[in-house]
Design a protein around this motif. Structure first.
Motif, PDB file in Angstrom:
ATOM      1  N   HIS A  51       0.634  -1.126  -0.434  1.00 52.44           N
ATOM      2  CA  HIS A  51      -0.120  -0.123   0.110  1.00 52.44           C
ATOM      3  C   HIS A  51       0.879   1.323  -0.127  1.00 52.44           C
ATOM      4  O   HIS A  51       0.526   1.797  -0.810  1.00 52.44           O
ATOM      5  CB  HIS A  51      -0.901   0.097   1.905  1.00 52.44           C
ATOM      6  N   TYR A  52       1.386   1.068   1.206  1.00 44.45           N
ATOM      7  CA  TYR A  52       2.964   2.001   0.976  1.00 44.45           C
ATOM      8  C   TYR A  52       3.587   2.498  -0.249  1.00 44.45           C
ATOM      9  O   TYR A  52       3.780   4.077  -0.550  1.00 44.45           O
ATOM     10  CB  TYR A  52       3.306   2.865   2.108  1.00 44.45           C
ATOM     11  N   THR A  55       1.048   4.092  -3.085  1.00 46.51           N
ATOM     12  CA  THR A  55       0.166   4.921  -2.365  1.00 46.51           C
ATOM     13  C   THR A  55       0.748   6.181  -1.548  1.00 46.51           C
ATOM     14  O   THR A  55       0.065   7.518  -1.414  1.00 46.51           O
ATOM     15  CB  THR A  55      -1.348   4.812  -2.334  1.00 46.51           C
ATOM     16  N   MET A  56       1.474   6.061  -0.579  1.00 50.90           N
ATOM     17  CA  MET A  56       1.919   6.627  -0.273  1.00 50.90           C
ATOM     18  C   MET A  56       1.223   6.442   1.641  1.00 50.90           C
ATOM     19  O   MET A  56       1.611   7.374   2.062  1.00 50.90           O
ATOM     20  CB  MET A  56       2.345   7.685   0.431  1.00 50.90           C
ATOM     21  N   GLY A  57      -0.262   5.260   1.006  1.00 54.33           N
ATOM     22  CA  GLY A  57      -0.741   5.416   2.601  1.00 54.33           C
ATOM     23  C   GLY A  57      -1.155   3.709   3.235  1.00 54.33           C
ATOM     24  O   GLY A  57      -1.108   3.127   1.595  1.00 54.33           O
ATOM     25  N   CYS A  58      -2.025   4.109   4.300  1.00 52.53           N
ATOM     26  CA  CYS A  58      -2.394   2.354   4.516  1.00 52.53           C
ATOM     27  C   CYS A  58      -3.440   3.315   5.253  1.00 52.53           C
ATOM     28  O   CYS A  58      -2.832   3.803   6.864  1.00 52.53           O
ATOM     29  CB  CYS A  58      -1.108   1.600   4.881  1.00 52.53           C
ATOM     30  N   ASN A  60      -5.964   4.417   7.863  1.00 47.86           N
ATOM     31  CA  ASN A  60      -5.681   6.406   7.960  1.00 47.86           C
ATOM     32  C   ASN A  60      -4.453   6.962   7.745  1.00 47.86           C
ATOM     33  O   ASN A  60      -4.056   8.468   8.225  1.00 47.86           O
ATOM     34  CB  ASN A  60      -6.812   6.480   9.337  1.00 47.86           C
ATOM     35  N   ILE A  62      -0.784   8.630   6.131  1.00 44.81           N
ATOM     36  CA  ILE A  62      -0.246   8.632   4.849  1.00 44.81           C
ATOM     37  C   ILE A  62       1.062   9.293   5.253  1.00 44.81           C
ATOM     38  O   ILE A  62       1.339   9.999   5.736  1.00 44.81           O
ATOM     39  CB  ILE A  62      -1.080  10.169   4.318  1.00 44.81           C
ATOM     40  N   ASN A  64       4.083  11.645   4.546  1.00 47.14           N
ATOM     41  CA  ASN A  64       4.335  12.571   3.817  1.00 47.14           C
ATOM     42  C   ASN A  64       6.005  13.057   3.681  1.00 47.14           C
ATOM     43  O   ASN A  64       6.496  13.856   3.103  1.00 47.14           O
ATOM     44  CB  ASN A  64       3.171  14.241   4.476  1.00 47.14           C
TER      45      ASN A  64
END
Length: 126
Positions: A51-52, A55-58, A60, A62, A64
């Motif tokens: 996921h990271y 999308t750089m997120g997993c 809730n 993110i 940055n």
């Protein structure tokens, strides 16, 4: 690079941005009295790592800024802090990336499933 130089450099998989992964040095903190140093022998790719990467997120969270992936791993104990008594240099270990609260009934094993994964508070190595 000589072997002695290799031993002082810890390399890690850094996610720098969406689909941007780089193997770079990661500075290790000083060994504390309750800490151990593990020579990592294997790391898997967790679903959250994917996921990271995509999308750089997993869930809730993110990312940055750049962060290290690969939190599920196994290795050999290389060095012990002065207060560590339950391990020995040379022990083979698997690492759990989550640190549970150790105070709730889930953590203490007072539930039917003894599932510390359901702990009220939990922190992760990231």
């Amino acid at each position: 690079m000589s072997q002695s130089e290799d031993e002082e450099i810890n390399m890690a998989a850094w996610i720098l941005g969406v689909k941007n992964l780089s193997i770079q040095p990661y500075p290790l903190p000083s060994l504390g009295p309750h800490d151990v140093t593990i020579r990592i022998k294997a790391v898997d790719i967790c679903g959250s790592d994917v996921h990271y990467y995509k999308t750089m997120g997993c869930a809730n969270f993110i990312a940055n800024k750049p962060m290290v992936l690969g939190h599920e791993c196994a290795g050999i104990v290389q060095e012990l802090g002065t207060q560590v008594q339950s391990l020995a240099v040379g022990d083979r270990v698997a690492l759990e990336p989550g640190i549970s609260c150790q105070t709730c009934n889930f953590c203490k094993g007072h539930t039917k499933d003894n599932d510390y994964g359901l702990a009220g508070e939990k922190w992760f190595f990231l």
